[in-house]
Each structure stands twice: as structure tokens, then as C-alpha cells.
Write a protein that holds these residues in place. Structure first.
Motif, PDB file in Angstrom:
ATOM      1  N   THR A   1       0.831  -1.200   0.000  1.00 20.99           N
ATOM      2  CA  THR A   1       0.000   0.000   0.000  1.00 20.99           C
ATOM      3  C   THR A   1       0.862   1.245   0.000  1.00 20.99           C
ATOM      4  OG1 THR A   1      -1.760  -1.169   1.176  1.00 20.99           O
ATOM      5  CG2 THR A   1      -1.823   1.238   1.260  1.00 20.99           C
ATOM      6  N   THR A   2       0.475   2.207  -0.833  1.00 19.13           N
ATOM      7  CA  THR A   2       1.204   3.466  -0.932  1.00 19.13           C
ATOM      8  C   THR A   2       0.221   4.588  -1.256  1.00 19.13           C
ATOM      9  OG1 THR A   2       3.128   4.522  -1.935  1.00 19.13           O
ATOM     10  CG2 THR A   2       1.729   3.256  -3.400  1.00 19.13           C
ATOM     11  N   PRO A   3       0.502   5.802  -0.788  1.00 22.26           N
ATOM     12  CA  PRO A   3      -0.367   6.920  -1.171  1.00 22.26           C
ATOM     13  C   PRO A   3      -0.140   7.308  -2.628  1.00 22.26           C
ATOM     14  CG  PRO A   3       1.197   7.572   0.569  1.00 22.26           C
ATOM     15  CD  PRO A   3       1.508   6.174   0.186  1.00 22.26           C
ATOM     16  N   VAL A   4      -1.233   7.598  -3.334  1.00 16.14           N
ATOM     17  CA  VAL A   4      -1.187   8.047  -4.727  1.00 16.14           C
ATOM     18  C   VAL A   4      -2.227   9.147  -4.902  1.00 16.14           C
ATOM     19  CG1 VAL A   4      -0.412   5.828  -5.670  1.00 16.14           C
ATOM     20  CG2 VAL A   4      -2.866   6.318  -5.523  1.00 16.14           C
ATOM     21  N   ASN A   5      -2.137   9.839  -6.018  1.00 14.66           N
ATOM     22  CA  ASN A   5      -3.158  10.808  -6.396  1.00 14.66           C
ATOM     23  C   ASN A   5      -3.846  10.306  -7.645  1.00 14.66           C
ATOM     24  OD1 ASN A   5      -2.987  13.293  -4.607  1.00 14.66           O
ATOM     25  ND2 ASN A   5      -0.840  12.914  -5.104  1.00 14.66           N
ATOM     26  N   VAL A   6      -5.148  10.471  -7.690  1.00 14.54           N
ATOM     27  CA  VAL A   6      -5.948  10.111  -8.850  1.00 14.54           C
ATOM     28  C   VAL A   6      -6.419  11.419  -9.470  1.00 14.54           C
ATOM     29  CG1 VAL A   6      -8.059   8.966  -9.623  1.00 14.54           C
ATOM     30  CG2 VAL A   6      -6.673   7.927  -7.828  1.00 14.54           C
ATOM     31  N   VAL A   7      -6.216  11.567 -10.767  1.00 10.96           N
ATOM     32  CA  VAL A   7      -6.677  12.778 -11.443  1.00 10.96           C
ATOM     33  C   VAL A   7      -7.778  12.420 -12.430  1.00 10.96           C
ATOM     34  CG1 VAL A   7      -4.536  14.081 -11.178  1.00 10.96           C
ATOM     35  CG2 VAL A   7      -4.860  12.666 -13.198  1.00 10.96           C
ATOM     36  N   GLU A   8      -8.662  13.379 -12.649  1.00  9.24           N
ATOM     37  CA  GLU A   8      -9.716  13.204 -13.630  1.00  9.24           C
ATOM     38  C   GLU A   8      -9.402  14.072 -14.832  1.00  9.24           C
ATOM     39  OE1 GLU A   8     -14.485  13.784 -13.984  1.00  9.24           O
ATOM     40  OE2 GLU A   8     -13.697  12.895 -12.137  1.00  9.24           O
ATOM     41  N   VAL A   9      -9.365  13.439 -15.992  1.00  9.86           N
ATOM     42  CA  VAL A   9      -9.095  14.127 -17.255  1.00  9.86           C
ATOM     43  C   VAL A   9     -10.033  13.524 -18.294  1.00  9.86           C
ATOM     44  CG1 VAL A   9      -7.396  14.634 -19.050  1.00  9.86           C
ATOM     45  CG2 VAL A   9      -6.671  14.499 -16.663  1.00  9.86           C
ATOM     46  N   GLY A  10     -10.742  14.366 -19.004  1.00 11.45           N
ATOM     47  CA  GLY A  10     -11.630  13.884 -20.050  1.00 11.45           C
ATOM     48  C   GLY A  10     -12.726  12.980 -19.539  1.00 11.45           C
ATOM     49  N   GLY A  11     -13.179  13.221 -18.307  1.00 10.06           N
ATOM     50  CA  GLY A  11     -14.253  12.414 -17.735  1.00 10.06           C
ATOM     51  C   GLY A  11     -13.817  11.045 -17.253  1.00 10.06           C
ATOM     52  N   GLU A  12     -12.513  10.768 -17.291  1.00 10.74           N
ATOM     53  CA  GLU A  12     -12.000   9.485 -16.813  1.00 10.74           C
ATOM     54  C   GLU A  12     -11.018   9.717 -15.676  1.00 10.74           C
ATOM     55  OE1 GLU A  12     -12.005   6.226 -19.977  1.00 10.74           O
ATOM     56  OE2 GLU A  12     -10.932   7.899 -20.919  1.00 10.74           O
ATOM     57  N   ARG A  13     -10.825   8.678 -14.877  1.00 11.13           N
ATOM     58  CA  ARG A  13      -9.900   8.764 -13.742  1.00 11.13           C
ATOM     59  C   ARG A  13      -8.607   8.034 -14.090  1.00 11.13           C
ATOM     60  NH1 ARG A  13     -12.940   6.594  -8.815  1.00 11.13           N
ATOM     61  NH2 ARG A  13     -11.280   7.584  -7.642  1.00 11.13           N
ATOM     62  N   TRP A  14      -7.486   8.617 -13.637  1.00 14.24           N
ATOM     63  CA  TRP A  14      -6.159   8.135 -14.015  1.00 14.24           C
ATOM     64  C   TRP A  14      -5.237   8.042 -12.813  1.00 14.24           C
ATOM     65  CZ3 TRP A  14      -5.535   7.107 -19.208  1.00 14.24           C
ATOM     66  CH2 TRP A  14      -6.500   7.643 -20.066  1.00 14.24           C
ATOM     67  N   LEU A  15      -4.417   7.001 -12.798  1.00 14.94           N
ATOM     68  CA  LEU A  15      -3.298   6.863 -11.860  1.00 14.94           C
ATOM     69  C   LEU A  15      -2.043   7.269 -12.616  1.00 14.94           C
ATOM     70  CD1 LEU A  15      -3.745   3.356 -10.195  1.00 14.94           C
ATOM     71  CD2 LEU A  15      -3.684   5.554  -9.027  1.00 14.94           C
ATOM     72  N   VAL A  16      -1.230   8.101 -11.990  1.00 21.87           N
ATOM     73  CA  VAL A  16       0.007   8.579 -12.619  1.00 21.87           C
ATOM     74  C   VAL A  16       1.164   8.289 -11.674  1.00 21.87           C
ATOM     75  CG1 VAL A  16       1.244  10.653 -13.367  1.00 21.87           C
ATOM     76  CG2 VAL A  16      -1.186  10.401 -13.888  1.00 21.87           C
ATOM     77  N   SER A  17       2.267   7.858 -12.240  1.00 22.22           N
ATOM     78  CA  SER A  17       3.482   7.678 -11.452  1.00 22.22           C
ATOM     79  C   SER A  17       4.455   8.806 -11.789  1.00 22.22           C
ATOM     80  CB  SER A  17       4.128   6.319 -11.728  1.00 22.22           C
ATOM     81  OG  SER A  17       5.292   6.193 -10.932  1.00 22.22           O
ATOM     82  N   PRO A  18       4.367   9.927 -11.064  1.00 22.84           N
ATOM     83  CA  PRO A  18       5.239  11.054 -11.381  1.00 22.84           C
ATOM     84  C   PRO A  18       6.703  10.763 -11.093  1.00 22.84           C
ATOM     85  CG  PRO A  18       4.123  11.441  -9.304  1.00 22.84           C
ATOM     86  CD  PRO A  18       3.538  10.190  -9.887  1.00 22.84           C
ATOM     87  N   TYR A  19       6.958   9.748 -10.262  1.00 23.60           N
ATOM     88  CA  TYR A  19       8.331   9.432  -9.871  1.00 23.60           C
ATOM     89  C   TYR A  19       8.909   8.260 -10.647  1.00 23.60           C
ATOM     90  CZ  TYR A  19       6.549  12.390  -6.187  1.00 23.60           C
ATOM     91  OH  TYR A  19       5.958  13.420  -5.500  1.00 23.60           O
ATOM     92  N   GLY A  20       8.229   7.821 -11.687  1.00 23.45           N
ATOM     93  CA  GLY A  20       8.803   6.819 -12.568  1.00 23.45           C
ATOM     94  C   GLY A  20       8.403   5.393 -12.282  1.00 23.45           C
ATOM     95  N   GLN A  21       9.334   4.488 -12.532  1.00 20.81           N
ATOM     96  CA  GLN A  21       9.099   3.048 -12.458  1.00 20.81           C
ATOM     97  C   GLN A  21       9.218   2.561 -11.011  1.00 20.81           C
ATOM     98  OE1 GLN A  21       8.240   1.503 -15.302  1.00 20.81           O
ATOM     99  NE2 GLN A  21       8.661   3.264 -16.592  1.00 20.81           N
ATOM    100  N   VAL A  22       8.322   3.014 -10.159  1.00 26.15           N
ATOM    101  CA  VAL A  22       8.333   2.656  -8.741  1.00 26.15           C
ATOM    102  C   VAL A  22       7.650   1.306  -8.538  1.00 26.15           C
ATOM    103  CG1 VAL A  22       8.500   5.052  -7.942  1.00 26.15           C
ATOM    104  CG2 VAL A  22       6.248   4.037  -8.340  1.00 26.15           C
TER     105      VAL A  22
END
Length: 149
Positions: A49-70
Motif C-alpha cells: 500500500t502506498t499513497p497516490v493521487n488520482v486525477v480526472e481528465v476527459g471524464g475518466e480517472r487516471w493513476l500517474v506515477s510522477p516518480y517513474g518506475q516505482v
């Protein structure tokens, strides 16, 4: 100027512990779209388990790894299931990794929403989505595709 490389040091670990404690209790973090992401470890099978941020773009929800291949990126590639939770709210999603062209606008929106991550990108918040797409291989993006509630 080259983007900073992410290192999980003592300060970041401390912040992650504090953020995770707040999210477990359902307390929102100012300016954040935070969730706790639980994935199945690709080698051990144990939950991670790790904290993440979910963003909404174009009516869809996305997981992003801003720090790369973690770690969570490798785990989610091995088992395309994202279990997101915050307080009493629980969601389980099947995820799909985005190609570079799709990831570009999502990465740009992510950096604009969470500017603390900007130093880890070569593209700047005002740059076009194509500049972010060019570095999508370094910042994996996953669409929350189908709820498995």
C-alpha cells in the motif's frame, strides 16, 4: 535543465507515513486527490500500500506515477488491479496502461494539479501535451478502466 531523479529518502518516507495515516482516517490532504493504493506484490503476492493521487481528465480517472518506475507500477503491470481506499470508501478497478499520446494530456493535467511533482518532469506545466507525451515512458499512466465493485 534535467528532471530530478526520485529517491525515497527519510523525509519522503516520513511524509508518506503521515499522508497514509490521514487517508486511512478519511482526512483529505489540502490540494490533494489522495488515495491509498493497494497492489499485490509481483514477487511475494503480499499486499503493498502506498499513497497516490488520482486525477480526472476527459471524464475518466487516471493513476500517474510522477516518480517513474516505482514498485506499485511493476505490481500493477503484473496484476492490473488497483484497490483504492480512503477512510471507509473502497474501490477496486481494473486498469489499462496508456500509450504516450494518451498519457501526454494526463501528465500535463497531473503536473498542473500537483505542482510539487513538476521538478521530476522535463516538460514544464505550460508546455503542450506533446512535450509530456515525449517523456511518458518515464512516467507511467494508467486509466481506471472498469470498476470491480
Amino acid at each position: 535543465m534535467t528532471a530530478r531523479k526520485y529517491r525515497l529518502g527519510v523525509a519522503r518516507k516520513t511524509v508518506n507515513v503521515l499522508v497514509a495515516a490521514c487517508l486511512r482516517r478519511g482526512v483529505p490532504i489540502a490540494g490533494s486527490t489522495g488515495w491509498l493504493l493497494t497492489t499485490r506484490g509481483r514477487r511475494t503476492g503480499a499486499d503493498r500500500t502506498t499513497p497516490v493521487n488520482v486525477v480526472e481528465v476527459g471524464g475518466e480517472r487516471w493513476l500517474v506515477s510522477p516518480y517513474g518506475q516505482v514498485g506499485w507500477v511493476h505490481n500493477i503491470r503484473a496484476d492490473a488491479t488497483a484497490r483504492l481506499w480512503r477512510g471507509a470508501t473502497r474501490e477496486t478497478w481494473e486498469v489499462e496502461e496508456a500509450d504516450a499520446a494518451t498519457a501526454g494530456p494526463v501528465l500535463r493535467a497531473y503536473v498542473r494539479k500537483l505542482p510539487v511533482t513538476a521538478p521530476f518532469f522535463d516538460a514544464k506545466p505550460g508546455d503542450p501535451a506533446e512535450a509530456f507525451a515525449a517523456e511518458a515512458d518515464r512516467h507511467p499512466v494508467f486509466r481506471l478502466a472498469r470498476s470491480r465493485a
